[in-house]
Motif scaffolding. Structure first.
Motif, PDB file in Angstrom:
ATOM      1  N   ALA A  23       0.817  -1.060  -0.047  1.00  0.00           N
ATOM      2  CA  ALA A  23       0.158   0.109  -0.153  1.00  0.00           C
ATOM      3  C   ALA A  23       0.970   1.034   0.061  1.00  0.00           C
ATOM      4  O   ALA A  23       0.413   2.272  -0.471  1.00  0.00           O
ATOM      5  N   TRP A  24       2.016   1.111   0.491  1.00  0.00           N
ATOM      6  CA  TRP A  24       3.031   2.306   0.553  1.00  0.00           C
ATOM      7  C   TRP A  24       3.721   2.499  -0.666  1.00  0.00           C
ATOM      8  O   TRP A  24       3.722   3.502  -1.420  1.00  0.00           O
ATOM      9  N   THR A  73      -2.219  -3.507  -4.355  1.00  0.00           N
ATOM     10  CA  THR A  73      -2.594  -4.113  -3.123  1.00  0.00           C
ATOM     11  C   THR A  73      -3.477  -5.300  -3.223  1.00  0.00           C
ATOM     12  O   THR A  73      -3.153  -6.023  -2.303  1.00  0.00           O
ATOM     13  N   PRO A  74      -4.317  -5.301  -4.150  1.00  0.00           N
ATOM     14  CA  PRO A  74      -5.397  -6.458  -4.119  1.00  0.00           C
ATOM     15  C   PRO A  74      -4.226  -7.764  -4.301  1.00  0.00           C
ATOM     16  O   PRO A  74      -4.680  -8.806  -3.761  1.00  0.00           O
ATOM     17  N   ALA A  82      -2.078 -12.893  -2.688  1.00  0.00           N
ATOM     18  CA  ALA A  82      -0.987 -13.891  -2.284  1.00  0.00           C
ATOM     19  C   ALA A  82      -0.797 -14.112  -0.686  1.00  0.00           C
ATOM     20  O   ALA A  82      -0.412 -15.185  -0.409  1.00  0.00           O
ATOM     21  N   GLY A  83      -1.076 -13.333   0.195  1.00  0.00           N
ATOM     22  CA  GLY A  83      -1.174 -13.532   1.580  1.00  0.00           C
ATOM     23  C   GLY A  83      -2.123 -14.755   1.660  1.00  0.00           C
ATOM     24  O   GLY A  83      -2.097 -15.567   2.598  1.00  0.00           O
ATOM     25  N   ALA A  84      -3.386 -14.447   1.013  1.00  0.00           N
ATOM     26  CA  ALA A  84      -4.396 -15.474   1.344  1.00  0.00           C
ATOM     27  C   ALA A  84      -3.955 -16.751   0.846  1.00  0.00           C
ATOM     28  O   ALA A  84      -4.384 -18.028   1.459  1.00  0.00           O
ATOM     29  N   SER A 107      -5.500  -6.531   7.846  1.00  0.00           N
ATOM     30  CA  SER A 107      -4.864  -5.976   6.551  1.00  0.00           C
ATOM     31  C   SER A 107      -5.460  -4.373   6.474  1.00  0.00           C
ATOM     32  O   SER A 107      -5.004  -3.703   5.717  1.00  0.00           O
ATOM     33  N   VAL A 108      -6.508  -4.034   7.214  1.00  0.00           N
ATOM     34  CA  VAL A 108      -6.906  -2.987   7.061  1.00  0.00           C
ATOM     35  C   VAL A 108      -6.069  -1.717   7.520  1.00  0.00           C
ATOM     36  O   VAL A 108      -6.283  -0.536   7.184  1.00  0.00           O
ATOM     37  N   LEU A 109      -5.128  -2.224   8.374  1.00  0.00           N
ATOM     38  CA  LEU A 109      -4.087  -1.144   8.638  1.00  0.00           C
ATOM     39  C   LEU A 109      -3.335  -0.553   7.651  1.00  0.00           C
ATOM     40  O   LEU A 109      -2.901   0.723   8.191  1.00  0.00           O
TER      41      LEU A 109
END
Length: 267
Positions: A95-96, A102-103, A108-110, A141-143
């Motif tokens: 996100a940065w 980001t999606p 990938a994390g999922a 992940s909303v962070l």
């Protein structure tokens, strides 16, 4: 448009006023909480002052701690906790550094979280591990939303904190119907009073919009109930003991996570 520089005097003044009130009350638990705020607020404000790099660093630190606490609550193996922490960190950093991807980072994390129990051949607890990991990824992940929000993210954190404190005291004093069986101590009267106080804080801080108002009024209490659901399901009172007056980090940022999720949905 609100800026961190404009918010800093308000936060300093609020700390000073709260400190005077706590000193007058002579209640030890309130003094402990105020001391934690006196340390935490300057650190958080300083992180946002640095812009996106500072917000990303703050979000990553929160993600690592929250992932460890969440994994402990659900009794996940260390491998699952490490993959969850890495997955959430990857979403925040993307996100940065590459917000358009980001999606993909989330996907990938999922995949990684689902693959861990599959590769270990855990038929007994595999569904629990995969489901808990995916819930943790979606929740934490909303962070990543803190990175582009800037000063609005700081104002949102202040507003949900004001709403939480107001809801706690107003609910105890006013009573009335319970908000949810997930959290019997919380009352609708306190929730409504907290929502009004939170929106008022947003207005004072110059960060009020219909999106942020809904995020604080609806997302904040929802985030608190999500954590209550997880804790009740695991028969745990606090997510940790290291944060004076608050238990663990998840106990402190649950409402913020809910508010960020709603704000993402509202664009």
């Amino acid at each position: 448009m609100t800026t961190v520089g404009a918010l800093a005097p308000w936060l300093g003044g609020a700390l000073a006023v709260a400190g005077a009130g706590v000193a007058a009350s002579r209640r030890r638990e309130l003094m402990v909480r105020w001391c934690a705020w006196a340390v935490g607020v300057p650190l958080i404000t300083g992180a946002f002052w640095l812009g996106r790099p500072g917000a990303a660093t703050l979000a990553v630190a929160a993600a690592l701690i929250a992932a460890a606490e969440y994994g402990g609550l659900l009794r996940l193996p260390r491998t699952d906790r490490a993959v969850l922490a890495a997955a959430v960190t990857g979403v925040v950093l993307t996100a940065w550094l590459a917000p358009g991807h980001t999606p993909r980072a989330f996907a990938a994390g999922a995949v990684a979280l689902t693959a861990v129990p599959l590769l270990s051949g855990d038929a007994a607890r595999g569904p629990h591990r995969a489901g808990s990991g995916l819930l943790g990824l979606a929740w934490l992940s909303v962070l990543a939303a803190l990175v582009p929000l800037g000063a609005t993210g700081l104002a949102l954190f202040v507003a949900v904190s004001v709403a939480d404190i107001t809801a706690y005291f107003a609910g105890r004093r006013l009573g009335g119907p319970r908000l949810s069986p997930l959290s019997p101590a919380k009352r609708w009267s306190g929730t409504l009073a907290g929502a009004a106080a939170g929106v008022g804080a947003l207005t004072v801080l110059g960060a009020a919009s219909w999106q942020t108002a809904v995020a604080v009024a609806v997302g904040g209490p929802a985030g608190d109930l999500v954590e209550s659901m997880v804790k009740r399901g695991t028969d745990v009172k606090d997510t940790g003991t290291w944060l004076p007056g608050s238990g663990g980090l998840l106990d402190r940022i649950d409402s913020l996570l809910g508010a960020l999720a709603v704000l993402i949905l509202l664009g």
